[in-house]
Design a protein around this motif. Sequence first.
Motif, PDB file in Angstrom:
ATOM      1  N   TRP A 417      20.314  -0.654   3.710  1.00 38.60           N
ATOM      2  CA  TRP A 417      20.640   0.255   4.816  1.00 38.60           C
ATOM      3  C   TRP A 417      21.749   1.229   4.432  1.00 38.60           C
ATOM      4  O   TRP A 417      21.794   2.367   4.918  1.00 38.60           O
ATOM      5  CB  TRP A 417      21.119  -0.555   6.028  1.00 38.60           C
ATOM      6  N   PHE A 418      22.648   0.779   3.577  1.00 39.88           N
ATOM      7  CA  PHE A 418      23.874   1.531   3.306  1.00 39.88           C
ATOM      8  C   PHE A 418      23.842   2.259   1.963  1.00 39.88           C
ATOM      9  O   PHE A 418      24.855   2.776   1.514  1.00 39.88           O
ATOM     10  CB  PHE A 418      25.074   0.582   3.383  1.00 39.88           C
ATOM     11  N   ARG A 419      22.680   2.201   1.295  1.00 41.18           N
ATOM     12  CA  ARG A 419      22.436   2.969   0.079  1.00 41.18           C
ATOM     13  C   ARG A 419      23.491   2.663  -0.994  1.00 41.18           C
ATOM     14  O   ARG A 419      23.976   1.546  -1.094  1.00 41.18           O
ATOM     15  CB  ARG A 419      22.341   4.459   0.421  1.00 41.18           C
ATOM     16  N   ASP A 420      23.847   3.673  -1.761  1.00 41.18           N
ATOM     17  CA  ASP A 420      24.779   3.471  -2.879  1.00 41.18           C
ATOM     18  C   ASP A 420      26.206   3.700  -2.390  1.00 41.18           C
ATOM     19  O   ASP A 420      26.910   4.606  -2.845  1.00 41.18           O
ATOM     20  CB  ASP A 420      24.426   4.450  -4.006  1.00 41.18           C
ATOM     21  N   SER A 421      26.655   2.848  -1.463  1.00 47.60           N
ATOM     22  CA  SER A 421      27.962   3.059  -0.831  1.00 47.60           C
ATOM     23  C   SER A 421      28.904   1.899  -1.123  1.00 47.60           C
ATOM     24  O   SER A 421      28.512   0.863  -1.665  1.00 47.60           O
ATOM     25  CB  SER A 421      27.795   3.212   0.685  1.00 47.60           C
ATOM     26  N   ALA A 422      30.161   2.079  -0.705  1.00 49.20           N
ATOM     27  CA  ALA A 422      31.177   1.049  -0.923  1.00 49.20           C
ATOM     28  C   ALA A 422      30.946  -0.183  -0.070  1.00 49.20           C
ATOM     29  O   ALA A 422      31.587  -1.217  -0.290  1.00 49.20           O
ATOM     30  CB  ALA A 422      32.562   1.621  -0.639  1.00 49.20           C
ATOM     31  N   GLU A 423      30.041  -0.117   0.906  1.00 43.03           N
ATOM     32  CA  GLU A 423      29.756  -1.301   1.729  1.00 43.03           C
ATOM     33  C   GLU A 423      29.352  -2.481   0.860  1.00 43.03           C
ATOM     34  O   GLU A 423      29.721  -3.634   1.148  1.00 43.03           O
ATOM     35  CB  GLU A 423      28.650  -0.979   2.732  1.00 43.03           C
TER      36      GLU A 423
END
Length: 527
Positions: A417-423
């Motif tokens: 859901w949050f793709r290539d992110s810091a999540e």
Amino acid sequence: MNKPHFRKPLILTFLTILLLCLSFPPADLGYLAWVACIPWFILMVTEEKYICLYSLGIGAIFFIIQLSWLRHIAFIAWVLLSLYCSAYFLAFAFCTRYITTKLKLPFVIVVPCIWTAMEFVRSFLLSGFPWFFIGHTQYQYLPVIQIADITGVYGISLIIIMSNAAIADLLSLSFIRQRRTFFKLTCILPSVFLAISILYGFSWLRHYHPKEGPVVCMVQGNIPQDLKFESTEDDQLQILKKYTDLSESMQSTPIDLLVWPETMMPGILNIDSALTGRKIDLLSQLTATSLAQKLNTNLLLGGIALTFEGEEQVYFNSAYYYNRAGAFIDRYDKIHLVPFGEFTPLRNYFPFLGNLVPYEIGLTHGHSRIVFPLETLENEYFIFGASICYEDTVPSLIRKFKRDGVDFMLNITNDGWFRDSAELDQHLAIMVFRAVENRIPMARAANTGISSFVSPDGTIYDKLTDSAGKYREISGTLTNRIKFVKKYTPFYTLYGDWLAILCVATTGITLMIAIIKPRSVATREPA
């Protein structure tokens, strides 16, 4: 307010936001957390006006920046959650100013107590959001975090904030009039707490001798959420093939357990496919059985489960367990669902809220923890549990699994859901504390990353990366042995969030005393 006076609060506010953001992933400069709140705390002891407004601004901007990965799901959820979390910064500032002003208590004690209380309340209120605790910034510093097996992550948060408060108090000179008697306490207390924590950490690490357990393989297919979310039957077949091919690539490797991430099995496994009439359900069920037999391994597969209550269809986010013979053994249904992600609170009263949920169907929470038996190829026996997605951020759940007797925990998640992110990095950092708190090894299978293994001392000793060092939005398999320690029950596992509860009780009592105390006794000279 004149311009020169306005400049100082803005500069200190900006510095706090900057340092806090840099302390967490993606910057991941955890050492900055030890000074990040000093500018903010200086404001608290030197400014007479607008401190609550500044605090709300610090919280709002910090959370809007750090939660920016939520925009991939719903813009309104991103904004509302950021504002909700920032309200805790506001409440923290109000309680701190009110209590220290009326009761003349030492800043170095009041501030960490209230901060820890706020983190704890945020962890469970309105389903809870136990993310961005300042203690989480220390996940890479093993000597510092070992004390979490006594205090939980809240103990690390308390020591960090105590250190910030002490330095801010000393720099602000606010102790000269009202708190001169607290000078020695302000200098000594944080040093003592930090020294105890680090000495305990080095002592525990010196005696840490892990043993090797079962061989576990994590399968990471890197299925884009756009493809999975609105998938056709052809898309579902493609997902099934991708995960099957990756799994079968391990056929020559002896493994004890193979794991697919959350909802990566596209078909429903617990219902006769003749009832659903869907080809993908039949193929998924056949695949689970044949894969276990072909690889001679146990399987833990993330998928959706369907049951019926009368004529109503009830769906669960589940983990299915199969033995080496391909026989279904048991299923764990996710207990802690994500509000506005998997279910809609108050939907019966406010139907329009259903538009915020990314699923076409609402999910139902599970009712019980399930532990799975595992017999290895070396004829050893283990018991393990599974958490799904966000559940590894819930301290009480993992603690209960540990008390159920599990030898290790798995987490299956789809952070696509949050793709290539810091999540993805933030999620992994939080899981480290569940391992340390309960001295239990943990391993994660994630659809888009970060599939990893964490030992009981908090070391991330393996994670899936490609040849270029990329670890988010890649596909592959990650195989390693579970590392565990001789089974024992840590203090934290037995007594839970005792420190945080103590901070909540202390905050509540002192706030009540401050409210009751006559105003005339609490007159405060400008700092």
